[in-house]
Design a protein around this motif. Structure first.
Motif, mmCIF file in Angstrom:
data_model
loop_
_atom_site.group_PDB
_atom_site.id
_atom_site.type_symbol
_atom_site.label_atom_id
_atom_site.label_comp_id
_atom_site.label_asym_id
_atom_site.label_seq_id
_atom_site.Cartn_x
_atom_site.Cartn_y
_atom_site.Cartn_z
ATOM 1 N N THR A 267 0.826 -1.205 0.000
ATOM 2 C CA THR A 267 0.000 0.000 0.000
ATOM 3 C C THR A 267 0.860 1.255 0.000
ATOM 4 O O THR A 267 0.504 2.272 -0.607
ATOM 5 C CB THR A 267 -1.002 0.003 1.174
ATOM 6 N N HIS A 290 -3.624 -0.704 -3.111
ATOM 7 C CA HIS A 290 -4.372 -0.429 -1.883
ATOM 8 C C HIS A 290 -5.478 -1.470 -1.675
ATOM 9 O O HIS A 290 -5.677 -1.957 -0.551
ATOM 10 C CB HIS A 290 -5.000 0.970 -1.938
ATOM 11 N N THR A 291 -6.170 -1.789 -2.750
ATOM 12 C CA THR A 291 -7.266 -2.761 -2.641
ATOM 13 C C THR A 291 -6.737 -4.119 -2.218
ATOM 14 O O THR A 291 -7.322 -4.789 -1.347
ATOM 15 C CB THR A 291 -7.999 -2.876 -3.992
ATOM 16 N N CYS A 294 -5.836 -4.029 1.448
ATOM 17 C CA CYS A 294 -7.032 -4.050 2.294
ATOM 18 C C CYS A 294 -7.660 -5.438 2.324
ATOM 19 O O CYS A 294 -8.124 -5.896 3.374
ATOM 20 C CB CYS A 294 -8.039 -3.017 1.791
ATOM 21 N N LYS A 297 -6.400 -7.424 4.964
ATOM 22 C CA LYS A 297 -6.691 -6.879 6.295
ATOM 23 C C LYS A 297 -5.630 -5.911 6.794
ATOM 24 O O LYS A 297 -5.458 -5.744 8.010
ATOM 25 C CB LYS A 297 -6.876 -8.012 7.323
ATOM 26 N N GLY A 301 -3.921 0.016 4.162
ATOM 27 C CA GLY A 301 -4.464 -0.228 2.831
ATOM 28 C C GLY A 301 -5.949 0.084 2.782
ATOM 29 O O GLY A 301 -6.447 0.665 1.811
ATOM 30 N N CYS A 302 -6.675 -0.278 3.845
ATOM 31 C CA CYS A 302 -8.115 0.008 3.880
ATOM 32 C C CYS A 302 -8.364 1.504 3.977
ATOM 33 O O CYS A 302 -9.295 2.037 3.352
ATOM 34 C CB CYS A 302 -8.754 -0.723 5.053
ATOM 35 N N ASN A 303 -7.547 2.212 4.750
ATOM 36 C CA ASN A 303 -7.674 3.668 4.799
ATOM 37 C C ASN A 303 -7.456 4.265 3.418
ATOM 38 O O ASN A 303 -8.213 5.133 2.967
ATOM 39 C CB ASN A 303 -6.657 4.256 5.775
ATOM 40 N N LEU A 325 -14.664 1.502 6.286
ATOM 41 C CA LEU A 325 -13.234 1.206 6.242
ATOM 42 C C LEU A 325 -12.439 2.124 7.162
ATOM 43 O O LEU A 325 -11.508 1.689 7.837
ATOM 44 C CB LEU A 325 -12.725 1.321 4.805
ATOM 45 N N ALA A 329 -10.272 0.611 10.269
ATOM 46 C CA ALA A 329 -8.833 0.850 10.322
ATOM 47 C C ALA A 329 -8.449 1.646 11.562
ATOM 48 O O ALA A 329 -7.418 1.389 12.193
ATOM 49 C CB ALA A 329 -8.377 1.582 9.060
#
Length: 419
Positions: A267, A290-291, A294, A297, A301-303, A325, A329
């Motif tokens: 990420t 990033h996806t 995420c 987990k 990355g989720c942010n 998300l 996070a």
């Protein structure tokens, strides 16, 4: 940055502790002995010889009806600590035998009493998570401490994690004591302990901020094969913390971490693609990284994915998912996510305006060394937003911390907060 445990190559993670793959340090003569010699010695009651046979059977040596577990059991019965640990590990993980956590605990306990640091650590795993034994984080800590004193770095690291995180509130947090445990583990060669200590000294938790030492610790961890250490080393170059800013060096470390399967490295590499930093600008590739992070987990990355969803950039705008998300996070103490929630609560755009919640989230992010959040909290004090009152001394402290953590705008006038 997060503190993290890394699994050893063939071990499953249980709870937040690192389980140890049996790997006894056998004397050269024992390792060189023929199977016939080992069998003769095992029949005569030599525990290490029985354990060595178990290791060889587990690695594929033909043994007729005899199993690795049967040899480990003989080794344990004859007083070999490694045999007890190895039998416990098979029972713990269901390797060639049915899972039996209660019995695993019993043989780990015997191995620990006989001096196996690995057995102490694995028994600590069971007590920490309440598997086959009553849940008892205090007993887990004592077992990790014993393993640490026996010279096993992972035991030190696991003790440090309990001290740092308070095991979900069951015990008080003590980052000061965690530093001591991580330092011992790092000196014993555990790369994960070096990473966790580096995070504490970088963020200034449990003691002063020391970017120079963080750089040395992350370098040591990366050299020891810990990919999170490589990523964190890249972060220092990315932000110019303790070193001259160098995005090309940062990207090299992010690539190394990502190629090895560390989602945090991926990420961060995605950010470099999105911004075109020492790489051709490629927003779609950044979003894909990033996806993927995420999906694994990784809270940062989720942010980062949530930012794309909030803006509707290269993806259909989805504010509900973005907020979910951010919350998830932030619950995992990802400072950027907490900062983004604070921003939304303060502005009252996607969420009902709540200045107290904004201040609370800025504070969480600031404590995790997010400089921009420290500066925002100082501004809220200065402007008497929410329940915060003007406090010049606290404002100066927050702005100094923001500057120290790389938020250069706070460095321009460190003694005041312009309205």
């Amino acid at each position: 940055m997060r503190s993290a445990l890394l699994a050893l190559p063939a071990a499953a993670l249980l709870g937040c502790a690192t389980q140890v793959v049996p790997n006894p340090a056998d004397p050269a003569a024992l390792a060189a002995a023929t199977p016939q010699t080992l069998r003769a010695r095992c029949i005569e009651g030599d525990g290490p010889s029985c354990t060595e046979l178990g290791i060889r059977v587990e690695r594929g040596m033909p043994s007729g009806r005899e199993t690795a577990a049967s040899f480990y059991e003989k080794g344990c019965d004859y007083g070999d600590a490694n045999g007890c640990n190895d039998l416990g590990w098979l029972l713990h993980n269901g390797k060639g035998v049915p899972v039996d956590l209660a019995r695993a605990g019993q043989v780990y306990a015997r191995g620990c009493d006989l001096g196996s640091a690995r057995a102490c650590t694995n028994l600590g795993n069971l007590y920490e998570d309440g598997l086959g034994v009553p849940m008892d984080v205090f007993q887990a800590r004592e077992l990790y401490r014993k393993a640490c004193k026996l010279g096993f770095g992972i035991g030190c690291r696991n003790e440090g994690l309990l001290l740092e995180n308070g095991n979900g509130g069951l015990t008080p947090t003590s980052p000061e004591s965690a530093r001591v445990a991580y330092d011992r583990g790092c000196s014993l060669g555990d790369a994960g302990a070096c990473v966790n200590l580096g995070n504490l000294v970088r963020e200034g938790r449990g003691g002063p901020v020391d970017f120079t030492r963080a750089h040395a610790l992350f370098t040591q961890a990366c050299g020891g094969g810990d990919l999170l250490g490589c990523n964190n080393l890249g972060f220092l170059y990315d932000k110019g913390l303790g070193v001259a800013p160098d995005m090309c060096k940062a990207v090299a470390e992010y690539k190394h971490a990502c190629a090895g399967g560390e989602p945090l490295g991926c990420t961060n590499l995605g950010n470099a693609y999105t911004e075109g930093s020492c790489l051709p600008k490629d927003v779609r590739r950044g979003l894909a990284l990033h996806t993927s992070a995420c999906d694994q987990k990784e809270p940062l990355g989720c942010n980062n994915l949530a930012v794309f969803l909030e803006r509707g950039e290269e993806v259909r705008r989805d504010l509900s998912r973005a907020l979910g998300l951010y919350h998830s996070a932030c619950d995992q103490k990802e400072p950027l996510a907490c900062h983004n929630l604070a921003r939304l609560y303060e502005r009252g755009e996607l969420l009902p305006r709540d200045l107290d919640l904004a201040a609370s989230h800025y504070r969480i992010a600031c404590e995790r060394a997010h400089g921009k959040s420290c500066a925002a909290l100082a501004r809220m004090h200065h402007e008497s937003l929410g329940r915060l009152a003007p406090d010049p001394e606290e404002e100066r402290r927050l702005r100094a911390r923001a500057c120290q953590q790389g938020f250069v705008e706070a460095c321009e006038r460190p003694g005041t907060t312009p309205p």
